[in-house]
Motif scaffolding. Structure first.
Motif: not given
Lengths: 214, 214
Positions: B140, B143, B159, B163, B203
Motif C-alpha cells: 500500500a 502504491f 486496492l 485484492t 487504479l
DNA sequence: CGTATTCTCAAACGATCGTTTGATTCGAAC
DNA sequence: GTTCGAATCAAACGATCGTTTGAGAATACG
C-alpha cells in the motif's frame, strides 16, 4: 401462535440467510437456523423438504426480484445509441446495491451470494446457471455492443473480473472495515460507487494482444 | 512404511489443501482428508493437534514463501523513481501466479485462499492478519508513492477491489471454464495477464470526488 | 542384542448432524 | 359442536463429525 408478524417460512428463510452468510452452508446447522428463527427443528423439513431445498429457496426469493429488476433496467438502455458503459454497469450493480440496502436481510444475502461463488457445489451451480444464466448473457450482449473493439473472449474475461470484484465488494469481505452498524449503508454505497468507476475504466482499457509474460 | 516419497505430514497437508479448496473447511471432513492422503484418521491429531491447527498449517506452508517472494520482488522496485504501476502489481500477483503454477498443489491453495476471504471465521482472520498484514501495508505504501493524486482512503478502496478481483480470478471461480486439465496453467496465466491490465487501468482512473447516486 | 522413542493402527468416545416419526394443537368449514 | 387438514411439537432415528485411547509396529540408539 406466531408472536412475530412474519410467518414460519419467512422467519426460517431470514434466519437461514443470515447464518449461511456468516458460517457458510455446511457450517450453519438447521438447529442454529431454527433456534434463531424461534421455530421447531422439524419445521424446515416440513416446509421446505430438506436443507438443500431450503438453500435453493434462500436464493430464489432474492434472485427472482434482483434479476427481474436488472433486466428491467437494462431494457431501458439496450439498443439505444446514447447508452453509456456506466449506465449498463449501473443497471447491473444498482439493483444489487438496492437489495443490500433493504433492511430485511438483503445485506446478508449478498454475502450468501459470494458464498455461492466460493462453493464448488455442483448442484448449486447448476441451479443458478439454469435459473439465472440468461441474465448474464443479455448483459454480455449489451456490453459487446458498447465495446466493439474487444473480442468476445476478451470481453468475457473482463466481465468475469467485474463480477468477481462486484461480488467481493458488495459482500464486504475486504480489508476496509466499517466502524459501526449505522454506517453500513453508506459504506456499501461507497463500495458500489468506487466499483462502477473502477470497472468502467478496466473495461475501457485498450485490448492488449497480450505478449508472453516475463 | 510409506510407499509414497512424501511423509505422512506432507501427504495430509496436500490432501487437506485439495479438499478444503473443493468443499470448504467445514465441508471437508478429516475422514475424507486422511482417506485421500492414505493415512490413518488419528494421524491428523497426532501430527497437528486438531483440525483448526491443520488449517493454519495449510496456510502457513504456502503463505510464508509467497509473501517472502512478494516482499523480495517489491524490494527490487521500492523507492526507485522509474518503477511502474504494472511492475508493482506484477510483484504482488506474479508470486501468486508462480505458486498456482507449481504442480504440487499450489493451484488448489489459491482456491483455499479465496475460501479464507469468504469465511468469516474470526480465528482464521486474526491468524492471517497477525502473520501477513505487514505485507499488504508495504505494498500500500508503494502504491501510494506511485499514485500521489489518490487520497489514502481512495487508494485503500481500490486496492481492496484489486485484492478481491485477484483472489476471485486466481481461484478460478468465474464463468469462464477451462476445457481440460492440460490447459489449466495457460488459463491461469491468461487470467493473471488480464487482471494486471485491468487493475492498472482501474487504479489509474482519475479521482472522482463522487457525487450522490441517482 | 535390548531399550526407548516415534509413529501407525483399529476401535471407540461423546457430540452433533439432517431427517423422520407420531402425537398434539390450531384454525377454518360445515 | 364436530370434523379435518395444516401446522407445531418433543423425541428419537441412523449417520457422521472431531477427537481420544491403548495396543502394536517401525525406527533410532545404547
Amino acid at each position: 401462535m406466531n408472536s412475530s408478524p412474519f410467518s414460519t417460512k419467512e422467519r426460517i428463510l431470514g434466519a437461514a440467510e443470515s447464518l449461511f452468510a456468516t458460517h457458510g452452508f455446511a457450517g450453519a446447522s438447521l438447529r442454529q437456523v431454527t433456534a434463531a428463527a424461534k421455530v421447531n427443528l422439524a419445521a424446515v423439513n416440513y416446509h421446505f423438504g430438506s436443507k438443500d431445498k431450503l438453500i435453493e429457496e434462500v436464493f430464489r426469493r432474492r434472485l427472482d426480484e434482483l434479476n427481474t429488476r436488472r433486466l428491467g433496467a437494462l431494457g431501458h438502455l439496450a439498443q439505444k445509441p446514447e447508452t453509456t458503459l456506466e449506465a449498463v454497469l449501473e443497471a447491473y450493480i444498482g439493483p444489487a446495491l438496492d437489495l443490500s440496502r433493504t433492511g430485511g436481510g438483503g445485506a446478508a444475502f449478498v454475502r450468501v451470494l459470494a458464498r455461492a461463488y466460493a462453493e464448488h457445489n455442483e448442484t448449486l451451480r447448476k441451479f443458478l446457471s439454469e435459473n439465472y444464466g440468461h441474465v448474464l448473457r443479455q448483459f454480455a450482449a449489451e456490453f459487446q455492443r458498447l465495446l466493439p473493439a474487444l473480442s468476445k473472449e476478451e470481453l468475457y474475461w473482463r466481465l468475469d473480473i467485474v463480477t468477481g470484484a462486484l461480488t467481493y465488494a458488495m459482500a464486504d469481505f475486504g480489508i476496509i472495515q466499517r466502524k459501526n452498524e449505522v454506517a453500513e449503508q453508506a459504506h456499501r454505497e461507497q463500495a458500489a460507487d468506487h466499483l462502477v468507476h473502477f470497472a468502467a475504466a478496466g473495461l475501457r482499457a485498450p485490448s492488449p494482444h497480450p505478449a508472453p509474460r516475463g
